[in-house]
Design an enzyme around this catalytic site. Structure first.
Site, short mmCIF file in Angstrom:
data_model
loop_
_atom_site.label_atom_id
_atom_site.label_comp_id
_atom_site.label_asym_id
_atom_site.label_seq_id
_atom_site.Cartn_x
_atom_site.Cartn_y
_atom_site.Cartn_z
N PRO A 126 -5.38 -8.24 -3.90
CA PRO A 126 -6.36 -7.70 -2.96
C PRO A 126 -5.78 -6.54 -2.15
O PRO A 126 -4.57 -6.47 -1.92
CB PRO A 126 -6.67 -8.90 -2.04
CG PRO A 126 -6.23 -10.10 -2.80
CD PRO A 126 -5.08 -9.65 -3.65
N ARG B 81 -5.87 -0.07 -3.66
CA ARG B 81 -4.98 0.18 -4.80
C ARG B 81 -3.96 1.26 -4.46
O ARG B 81 -4.29 2.31 -3.91
CB ARG B 81 -5.81 0.61 -6.01
CG ARG B 81 -5.02 0.75 -7.29
CD ARG B 81 -5.95 1.04 -8.46
NE ARG B 81 -6.81 -0.11 -8.75
CZ ARG B 81 -7.80 -0.07 -9.65
NH1 ARG B 81 -8.06 1.04 -10.32
NH2 ARG B 81 -8.54 -1.15 -9.86
N MET C 247 -0.98 4.21 -4.91
CA MET C 247 -0.85 5.43 -5.70
C MET C 247 0.42 5.45 -6.54
O MET C 247 0.55 6.26 -7.44
CB MET C 247 -0.88 6.65 -4.77
CG MET C 247 -2.23 6.87 -4.11
SD MET C 247 -2.28 8.38 -3.12
CE MET C 247 -1.50 7.80 -1.62
N ASP D 298 11.88 -8.60 1.65
CA ASP D 298 12.88 -8.57 0.58
C ASP D 298 12.18 -8.65 -0.77
O ASP D 298 11.05 -9.14 -0.88
CB ASP D 298 13.85 -9.74 0.75
CG ASP D 298 15.15 -9.52 0.00
OD1 ASP D 298 15.35 -8.42 -0.55
OD2 ASP D 298 15.97 -10.45 -0.04
#
Length: 574
Positions: free
Chosen positions: A316, A319, A321, A371
């Site tokens: 979710p 999006r 690049m 991490d």
């Protein structure tokens, strides 16, 4: 291959691991001296050096094995016999679990992360589960309040190996007793006692006393962060006694502790009681055994996958690049693959992105950077991948995927803790939760900057919210050191028309950043803008950032606290 060589190879690998862990303990054992000398730059360098030890020693063993075998190829039966001999060496070996991970690493380096099968590798441990349920030697000491809690705490503090003078030991003990009384009540406290780890846990500019507060109603964490004044005197900054507080102290967004642990499995088992929400992987990560934590993380993933009917889906959020991010709906981790091609505005290479992730691995993460574990040739069953995600993988990362029929192999990916993207969180909350989130976001930016990290892309979508409500940065492709950035004020317009022009009226060079511009995308939401202006308006001033740069260049290392300012004794009781 001549018979008998298998045992020699197995012994060579185990001896190589012995050398690695010996150096690991050697670097760790210097933590007390670095703390007492307030050599904070040496603390940071030791952390980096210790992280590099593992891969360095794997490389040394690989070269030894190539000499032993004269570079000859090995067949499957030979490799199976090597693993059998290695397994026989482990029952009486004190660090068996990490030795198995080291074997896996040597194998992967030799065979380019291919043919990773349970027959050839320790996908799961060969040893009994939780072998150190009974600790082979005492890791902690018990203290009982026979003469009251003030006397008990005086004994605890007097037993510490630290050689510096205390600023005011009686004051600190008074504050601890006051906190415990408020937390437990006088009667419960009188019936409780302490169990304190023999070794201090060092990180950043603090030495942590880690213990268990054993009460009539159960066991609680007992954590005391010990700091130094500017004059080199010791003081206790707070006392933490909840599992939520302990979880944050041992969190996945923090640097690894330096704690002397010749029996790491025993220490992990001891810690488990006060950190019930932590997985085995997270506990090993916290004490600096990050490569074995990767093994445990992969095992946790396999166990989850075997017990669910879920398919991988795109994660979710907006999006990315640079990264394609996917997850299992009920799993607490995400999988990140570098795309084959980036959006036009992302002028960088895949090698640059990997270098940024390595920078984060080695740097002080100050509780604000997640991490990651890095994997090569990661195998996924096609039946576990949703059709939409499969199409997206082939569209965005086809060059990194090999089709094996029923499976695909992803050449390189990262696994990271899953969080709620901050932009989604801000859409869902209001009132005090919204205010807390904006305060946390600004604090994250400040703490990263003080640690010489500039996030680059500061959009809300690049940050996540943990289960404890902390805001953590997780998109590293534009990250850089603060000292590499040129923070500028926007020049005044020459003419009124300048402000209406599509192009800026001033020159912009690579590395130039104009903090005034942050306001445009951070304050656009009318619910958020006023909160930001109230709490973090200084982030929009170039002189704020330049002042931080000057402190960094002067060698100043900021204090990092794993708890709220209001919990500090100097704020709470003064």
């Amino acid at each position: 291959m001549p018979r008998g060589l298998e045992l020699l190879i197995a012994q060579t690998i185990l001896q190589g691991f012995d050398a690695q862990y010996g150096r690991f303990l050697e670097v760790t054992s210097g933590a007390q001296q670095r703390f007492e000398q307030a050599d904070w730059h040496a603390v940071q360098q030791a952390m980096k050096n210790r992280i590099h030890l593992y891969d360095h020693h794997v490389g040394l063993v690989v070269e030894q094995l190539r000499c032993i075998t004269n570079g000859q190829s090995t067949d499957a039966a030979f490799l199976l016999r090597v693993k059998e001999h290695y397994t026989r060496l482990l029952p009486d070996y004190p660090r068996f679990e990490i030795a198995e991970s080291f074997f896996n690493s040597v194998y992967c380096r030799l065979f380019d992360h291919r043919s990773l099968t349970p027959e050839r590798l320790f996908i799961f441990s060969s040893q009994p589960e939780r072998r150190f349920r009974t600790i082979p030697r005492p890791l902690a000491k018990d203290f009982h309040p026979d003469h009251g809690w003030e006397s008990l705490l005086m004994r605890v503090i007097s037993d510490l190996p630290l050689r510096l003078r205390w600023q005011n030991k009686s004051r600190d003990i008074h504050y601890i007793v006051r906190h415990l009384t408020e937390t437990l009540g006088t009667d419960n406290l009188a019936e409780s006692h302490l169990q304190v780890a023999n070794e201090l846990f060092y990180r950043n500019k603090a030495a942590w006393l880690v213990g268990k507060l054993i009460t009539p109603s159960g066991t609680l964490p007992f954590l005391l962060p010990i700091h130094q004044t500017d004059d080199g005197e010791l003081f206790i900054d707070t006392c933490l006694t909840t599992t939520a507080e302990a979880s944050i102290v041992f969190g996945f967004a923090r640097s690894y502790f330096m704690v002397y642990a010749p029996l790491p499995a025993a220490l992990v088992e001891w810690l488990r009681e006060i950190l019930p929400g932590k997985t085995t992987a997270e506990l090993y990560m916290a004490i600096g055994c990050q490569k074995h934590a990767k093994t445990e993380s992969y095992r946790e993933y396999l166990v989850y996958l075997q017990g669910c009917n879920e398919q991988f889906i795109e994660a979710p959020g907006i999006r990315g690049m640079v990264m394609l991010v996917f997850t299992l709906p009920g799993f607490d981790r995400v999988f990140k693959v570098i795309k084959d091609r980036f959006a036009p505005q992302k002028e960088m290479s895949a090698a640059h992105v990997r270098a940024c992730y390595q920078l984060v691995k080695e740097h002080d993460r100050v509780g604000r950077m997640a991490d990651t574990q890095e994997f090569e040739n990661f195998v996924l069953e096609k039946r576990h991948i949703s059709p939409a995600l499969m199409a997206l993988l082939l569209q965005e990362a086809a060059e990194k995927i090999t089709d094996l029929g029923e499976q695909i192999v992803i050449r390189h990916l990262y696994i990271e803790r899953r969080m709620v993207p901050l932009n989604i969180w801000l859409e869902q909350v209001e009132g005090q939760q919204l205010r807390d989130a904006i305060e946390e976001y600004g604090n994250a930016i400040r703490q990263l900057a003080a640690a010489n990290i500039f996030p680059g892309d500061m959009l809300f979508k690049n940050f996540g919210v943990t289960r404890h409500g902390r805001v953590v940065f997780y998109d590293y492709d534009e990250i850089c050191y603060m000292t590499e950035v040129n923070f500028r004020d926007i020049p005044l317009p020459r003419y009124p028309e300048d402000e209406l022009a599509s192009e800026p009226w001033y020159s912009v060079s690579p590395g130039d950043v104009f903090p005034e511009e942050f306001r445009h995308w951070l304050c656009a939401d009318p619910r958020i803008g006023p909160l930001f202006e109230e709490m973090h308006a200084d982030l929009f001033r170039a002189d704020y950032w330049r002042a931080l740069q000057n402190r960094i260049r002067e060698g100043h290392v900021e204090d990092v606290y794993a708890y709220r300012r209001r919990q500090r004794f100097s704020v709470r009781f003064v």
